[in-house]
Design a protein around this motif. Structure first.
Motif, PDB file in Angstrom:
ATOM      1  N   TYR A  31       0.800  -1.208   0.000  1.00 14.79           N
ATOM      2  CA  TYR A  31       0.000   0.000   0.000  1.00 14.79           C
ATOM      3  C   TYR A  31       0.847   1.279   0.000  1.00 14.79           C
ATOM      4  O   TYR A  31       0.607   2.208  -0.768  1.00 14.79           O
ATOM      5  CB  TYR A  31      -0.954  -0.030   1.206  1.00 14.79           C
TER       6      TYR A  31
ATOM      7  N   ASN B 210       1.357   4.246  -2.786  1.00 10.75           N
ATOM      8  CA  ASN B 210       1.080   5.662  -2.515  1.00 10.75           C
ATOM      9  C   ASN B 210       2.235   6.545  -2.948  1.00 10.75           C
ATOM     10  O   ASN B 210       2.039   7.612  -3.514  1.00 10.75           O
ATOM     11  CB  ASN B 210       0.838   5.883  -1.019  1.00 10.75           C
TER      12      ASN B 210
ATOM     13  N   LYS C  84      -0.150  14.445   4.431  1.00 10.88           N
ATOM     14  CA  LYS C  84      -0.440  13.863   5.744  1.00 10.88           C
ATOM     15  C   LYS C  84       0.249  14.638   6.860  1.00 10.88           C
ATOM     16  O   LYS C  84      -0.324  14.873   7.926  1.00 10.88           O
ATOM     17  CB  LYS C  84      -0.019  12.396   5.781  1.00 10.88           C
TER      18      LYS C  84
ATOM     19  N   ALA D  63     -10.212   4.639   9.527  1.00 13.40           N
ATOM     20  CA  ALA D  63      -9.591   4.153   8.290  1.00 13.40           C
ATOM     21  C   ALA D  63      -8.073   4.261   8.457  1.00 13.40           C
ATOM     22  O   ALA D  63      -7.350   4.586   7.524  1.00 13.40           O
ATOM     23  CB  ALA D  63     -10.078   4.934   7.068  1.00 13.40           C
TER      24      ALA D  63
ATOM     25  N   GLY E  52      -5.820   2.166   8.938  1.00 16.53           N
ATOM     26  CA  GLY E  52      -5.065   1.102   8.274  1.00 16.53           C
ATOM     27  C   GLY E  52      -3.591   1.019   8.612  1.00 16.53           C
ATOM     28  O   GLY E  52      -3.210   0.507   9.655  1.00 16.53           O
TER      29      GLY E  52
ATOM     30  N   ASP F 172      -0.206   5.343   9.280  1.00 14.95           N
ATOM     31  CA  ASP F 172       0.489   6.566   8.835  1.00 14.95           C
ATOM     32  C   ASP F 172       0.174   7.765   9.710  1.00 14.95           C
ATOM     33  O   ASP F 172       1.065   8.483  10.170  1.00 14.95           O
ATOM     34  CB  ASP F 172      -0.019   6.979   7.438  1.00 14.95           C
TER      35      ASP F 172
ATOM     36  N   ASN G 117     -10.647  -3.219   7.897  1.00 17.89           N
ATOM     37  CA  ASN G 117      -9.884  -4.306   7.270  1.00 17.89           C
ATOM     38  C   ASN G 117      -8.757  -4.808   8.171  1.00 17.89           C
ATOM     39  O   ASN G 117      -7.824  -4.076   8.494  1.00 17.89           O
ATOM     40  CB  ASN G 117      -9.317  -3.796   5.943  1.00 17.89           C
TER      41      ASN G 117
ATOM     42  N   MET H 241      -5.071  -4.580   6.838  1.00 19.42           N
ATOM     43  CA  MET H 241      -4.499  -3.232   6.935  1.00 19.42           C
ATOM     44  C   MET H 241      -4.123  -2.929   8.388  1.00 19.42           C
ATOM     45  O   MET H 241      -3.059  -2.367   8.659  1.00 19.42           O
ATOM     46  CB  MET H 241      -5.500  -2.179   6.432  1.00 19.42           C
TER      47      MET H 241
ATOM     48  N   MET I   9     -13.292  -1.878  12.931  1.00 15.26           N
ATOM     49  CA  MET I   9     -14.591  -1.202  13.030  1.00 15.26           C
ATOM     50  C   MET I   9     -15.028  -0.648  11.684  1.00 15.26           C
ATOM     51  O   MET I   9     -14.199  -0.343  10.828  1.00 15.26           O
ATOM     52  CB  MET I   9     -14.529  -0.072  14.062  1.00 15.26           C
ATOM     53  N   ASN I  10     -16.341  -0.540  11.545  1.00 10.51           N
ATOM     54  CA  ASN I  10     -16.917   0.104  10.371  1.00 10.51           C
ATOM     55  C   ASN I  10     -17.226   1.552  10.738  1.00 10.51           C
ATOM     56  O   ASN I  10     -17.906   1.815  11.734  1.00 10.51           O
ATOM     57  CB  ASN I  10     -18.201  -0.634   9.979  1.00 10.51           C
ATOM     58  N   ALA I  11     -16.748   2.482   9.933  1.00 11.84           N
ATOM     59  CA  ALA I  11     -16.954   3.908  10.195  1.00 11.84           C
ATOM     60  C   ALA I  11     -18.437   4.270  10.298  1.00 11.84           C
ATOM     61  O   ALA I  11     -18.793   5.278  10.900  1.00 11.84           O
ATOM     62  CB  ALA I  11     -16.291   4.739   9.099  1.00 11.84           C
TER      63      ALA I  11
ATOM     64  N   ALA J 201      -8.067   9.930   7.119  1.00  8.14           N
ATOM     65  CA  ALA J 201      -7.281  10.314   5.941  1.00  8.14           C
ATOM     66  C   ALA J 201      -7.486   9.287   4.834  1.00  8.14           C
ATOM     67  O   ALA J 201      -7.231   8.097   5.023  1.00  8.14           O
ATOM     68  CB  ALA J 201      -5.791  10.404   6.296  1.00  8.14           C
ATOM     69  N   PHE J 202      -7.949   9.749   3.718  1.00 10.28           N
ATOM     70  CA  PHE J 202      -8.148   8.899   2.544  1.00 10.28           C
ATOM     71  C   PHE J 202      -8.990   7.669   2.860  1.00 10.28           C
ATOM     72  O   PHE J 202      -8.709   6.579   2.361  1.00 10.28           O
ATOM     73  CB  PHE J 202      -6.792   8.522   1.933  1.00 10.28           C
TER      74      PHE J 202
ATOM     75  N   ASN K 138     -14.181   5.642   0.660  1.00  8.91           N
ATOM     76  CA  ASN K 138     -14.420   4.200   0.557  1.00  8.91           C
ATOM     77  C   ASN K 138     -15.666   3.747   1.312  1.00  8.91           C
ATOM     78  O   ASN K 138     -16.047   2.582   1.227  1.00  8.91           O
ATOM     79  CB  ASN K 138     -13.222   3.436   1.118  1.00  8.91           C
ATOM     80  N   VAL K 139     -16.239   4.647   2.094  1.00  7.55           N
ATOM     81  CA  VAL K 139     -17.374   4.271   2.928  1.00  7.55           C
ATOM     82  C   VAL K 139     -18.659   4.355   2.108  1.00  7.55           C
ATOM     83  O   VAL K 139     -18.857   5.306   1.344  1.00  7.55           O
ATOM     84  CB  VAL K 139     -17.451   5.210   4.155  1.00  7.55           C
TER      85      VAL K 139
END
Ligand code: SAM
Length: 243
Positions: free
Chosen positions: A28, A32, A44, A63, A65, A68, A89, A92, A114-116, A132-133, A137-138
């Motif tokens: 990943y 990036n 960031k 998120a 992951g 970072d 995930n 991640m 967790m799910n946002a 961040a980023f 995706n949600v």
């Protein structure tokens, strides 16, 4: 109209997002760097530096992951601060956990799947939420913002760093050509997975622009909302407070 992408139905989106990030988790960061020419690191760093997050605070990095943002937050939070890295995930999160331990932050953070859209956290329990980023995706973005609002303490701050709308038409054309024609090829070359990067590009294209996202912040109940464009609006930082 732009290079003919088609919208992914909501029901399939969560599955697709899971597959994408499990597939790219290990590579990943390399991706990036290649895709943004390393500029994502500057975005960031600025995101955290301008966050107003202070020593001793309890921060949720959604998120989160690869860890970072959490790594950048730690020096600001000091020994008494705490970060919860939340991500849907597990692959991640494991990358993030390893990194945080390698960086010497053992005991000062936790990871939690967790799910946002449905945070497993109490109302009024968090000083700042960073994402961040992740928001693009949600599936239900408004619901994710509502949840941020719910878990924030009064006075708490929500901060979202996300791709946005480029405000210069020449740059926009170049950027779209790069995104749709070149980026999936780089993705294919590095991870042997063209489809995942095609998805990422499409998710950027479909993401609400600055004004729309600000309205969604307000809709969630956040106040004193604003945004800052970085790199001519390739990305923007949105902020709002729970008062
Ligand atoms: N914040 C990191 C960064 O800036 O490098 C990671 C960003 S990565 C592009 C997006 C992350 O969002 C992935 O780790 C993915 O698993 C996570 N994600 C996608 N949908 C999510 C959801 N509904 N709830 C929580 N995390 C989600």
């Amino acid at each position: 109209t732009h290079f003919g992408f088609k919208e992914v139905p909501a029901a399939d989106k969560e599955k697709l997002v899971g597959k994408v990030f499990t597939s790219v988790a290990g590579k990943y960061d390399l991706m990036n760097d290649l895709m943004s020419g390393g500029v994502h690191r500057l975005w960031k760093r600025h995101f955290v530096a301008a966050s107003g997050i202070r020593e001793g605070q309890r921060v949720l990095d959604l998120a989160g992951g690869t860890g970072d943002i959490a790594q950048l937050l730690m020096p600001r939070l000091g020994e008494s601060g705490h970060v919860i890295i939340g991500d849907i995930n597990q692959a991640m999160l494991e990358v993030g956990q390893d990194r945080m331990i390698d960086a010497g932050f053992f005991g000062r953070f936790e990871i939690q799947q967790m799910n946002a859209e449905a945070l497993p956290l109490e109302d009024n329990s968090i000083d700042a939420v960073t994402m961040a980023f992740g928001l693009r995706n949600v599936t239900d973005k408004q619901q994710a913002l509502n949840e941020m609002y719910r878990v924030l303490k009064p006075g708490g701050k929500a901060l979202v760093l996300e791709f946005s709308q480029v405000n210069n038409s020449l740059l926009k054309q170049l950027y779209q050509f790069y995104s749709f024609k070149i980026l999936p090829e780089i993705g294919h070359w590095v991870t042997n997975d063209r489809d995942s990067y095609q998805y990422l590009v499409e998710s950027i294209e479909q993401h609400p622009n600055q004004e729309t996202l600000q309205q969604m912040f307000e809709q969630a109940g956040l106040e004193m909302c604003g945004y800052e464009n970085l790199s001519a609006g390739i990305v923007a930082i949105h902020t709002g407070y729970k008062l």
